[in-house]
Design a protein around this motif. Structure first.
Motif, mmCIF file in Angstrom:
data_model
loop_
_atom_site.group_PDB
_atom_site.id
_atom_site.type_symbol
_atom_site.label_atom_id
_atom_site.label_comp_id
_atom_site.label_asym_id
_atom_site.label_seq_id
_atom_site.Cartn_x
_atom_site.Cartn_y
_atom_site.Cartn_z
ATOM 1 N N ASP A 174 -0.176 31.211 5.885
ATOM 2 C CA ASP A 174 -2.117 31.664 5.828
ATOM 3 C C ASP A 174 -2.007 30.909 4.845
ATOM 4 N N ALA A 175 -2.307 29.635 4.614
ATOM 5 C CA ALA A 175 -3.236 29.150 3.888
ATOM 6 C C ALA A 175 -3.987 29.083 3.730
ATOM 7 N N HIS A 176 -5.263 29.432 4.424
ATOM 8 C CA HIS A 176 -6.482 29.862 4.837
ATOM 9 C C HIS A 176 -6.885 30.905 3.705
ATOM 10 N N LEU A 177 -5.738 31.477 3.533
ATOM 11 C CA LEU A 177 -6.479 32.678 1.946
ATOM 12 C C LEU A 177 -6.500 31.963 1.112
ATOM 13 N N THR A 203 -1.690 27.940 8.751
ATOM 14 C CA THR A 203 -2.837 28.407 9.081
ATOM 15 C C THR A 203 -3.585 27.983 10.797
ATOM 16 N N SER A 204 -4.254 29.715 10.310
ATOM 17 C CA SER A 204 -4.608 29.443 12.213
ATOM 18 C C SER A 204 -6.289 29.061 12.109
ATOM 19 N N LEU A 237 -9.889 24.973 5.718
ATOM 20 C CA LEU A 237 -9.438 24.913 3.920
ATOM 21 C C LEU A 237 -10.739 23.835 3.983
ATOM 22 N N LEU A 238 -10.717 23.353 2.628
ATOM 23 C CA LEU A 238 -11.185 22.322 2.191
ATOM 24 C C LEU A 238 -11.209 20.981 2.784
ATOM 25 N N ASP A 239 -12.239 20.078 3.014
ATOM 26 C CA ASP A 239 -11.919 19.119 3.739
ATOM 27 C C ASP A 239 -11.100 17.786 2.774
ATOM 28 N N THR A 240 -11.095 18.221 1.332
ATOM 29 C CA THR A 240 -10.371 17.029 0.953
ATOM 30 C C THR A 240 -8.425 17.627 0.665
ATOM 31 N N ILE A 296 -0.688 19.193 12.456
ATOM 32 C CA ILE A 296 0.072 19.671 14.077
ATOM 33 C C ILE A 296 0.004 20.826 14.538
ATOM 34 N N LYS A 297 -0.686 20.962 15.755
ATOM 35 C CA LYS A 297 -1.073 21.583 16.490
ATOM 36 C C LYS A 297 -0.177 22.311 16.899
ATOM 37 N N PHE A 298 0.531 23.914 16.963
ATOM 38 C CA PHE A 298 1.356 24.058 17.981
ATOM 39 C C PHE A 298 1.207 24.870 18.929
ATOM 40 N N LEU A 299 1.463 24.763 20.491
ATOM 41 C CA LEU A 299 0.732 25.506 21.525
ATOM 42 C C LEU A 299 0.775 27.064 21.812
ATOM 43 N N PRO A 300 0.220 28.296 22.165
ATOM 44 C CA PRO A 300 1.151 29.253 22.214
ATOM 45 C C PRO A 300 2.102 28.742 23.468
#
Length: 234
Positions: free
Chosen positions: A17-20, A46-47, A52-55, A63-67
């Motif tokens: 949950d890095a977006h937190l 993160t979903s 997240l910051l651009d930096t 890396i995207k994970f498909l459902p």
């Protein structure tokens, strides 16, 4: 990250949950990302990558994970939970391909009770009154420390208006997440224009971002959101 691995060739750090992470925490993380130790691997999960910051994003490999497919998710549910057949199909739909989410909500009676309360409010809003909104928020008992609960609430809201848009444009019922509320969604679709539904979806996403990034007042933000939903109804 300057320490060598205790055993093995690499040290792994996983941030779920890095977006937190707030802006200050993300900037602190940049120090590690800018000069990484060759033997250190940092994984951000993160979903909501837009949070997240651009930096931070520019220094990561995405890396995207498909459902997961329904059959894969079914196998996991049957192995990890005691879910009954009646709730299995709905859980598969609500989880949207996420194994972690499916396991978490499968036998969580509190999740299903809150979902029922929220969707009952959504059904009442067009013809309801402000008392309904206040009563709902008091009963939900949201606190900032309950991150999972707040995330679940926003997931429910987003899925609700997604389904409402699907019904509005006449798409297949098989695309619905909240299949058990098909009749309610069909009736409510008469109260909203498609453009209004899409605008409300955007508003909900922005509110979630503001609450987590800027420490906004949760109850006040939701009050305003529900009033906006009510006022948008035709």
């Amino acid at each position: 990250s300057g320490y060598k691995p205790f055993e093995g060739d690499y040290r792994f750090f996983i941030i779920d949950d890095a977006h937190l992470l707030n802006e200050q925490a993300q900037n602190a993380l940049l120090k590690f990302l800018e000069e990484p130790n060759p033997a250190t691997i940092i994984i951000l999960i993160t979903s909501q990558i837009f949070s997240l910051l651009d930096t931070v994003i520019s220094r990561c490999r995405e890396i995207k994970f498909l459902p997961l497919s329904p059959s894969e998710l079914t196998q996991i549910l049957e192995a990890e939970t005691d879910i009954d057949a009646d709730k299995k199909s709905l859980t598969l739909s609500v989880a949207s391909g996420s194994a972690g989410k499916a396991i978490e909500i499968a036998n969580d009676d509190n999740f299903w009770k809150k979902r029922e309360k929220l969707f009952s409010l959504m059904e009442k809003l067009p013809d309801g009154n402000l008392k309904d909104i206040m009563s709902f928020l008091d009963g939900f008992k949201l606190i900032r420390q309950d991150v999972k609960g707040i995330e679940a609430l926003f997931d429910m809201l987003i899925s609700w208006f997604r389904d409402l848009a699907i019904v509005k444009v006449g798409s297949s019922d098989g695309l619905l997440i909240n299949k058990d509320y098909k009749n309610t969604l069909t009736n409510l679709a008469l109260y909203y224009n498609l453009s209004d539904i899409l605008a409300l979806q955007e508003h909900i996403s922005e509110l979630r971002k503001v609450i987590f990034e800027n420490n906004a007042n949760i109850k006040l933000g939701l009050e305003r959101l529900f009033i906006k939903i009510k006022q948008t109804a035709l």
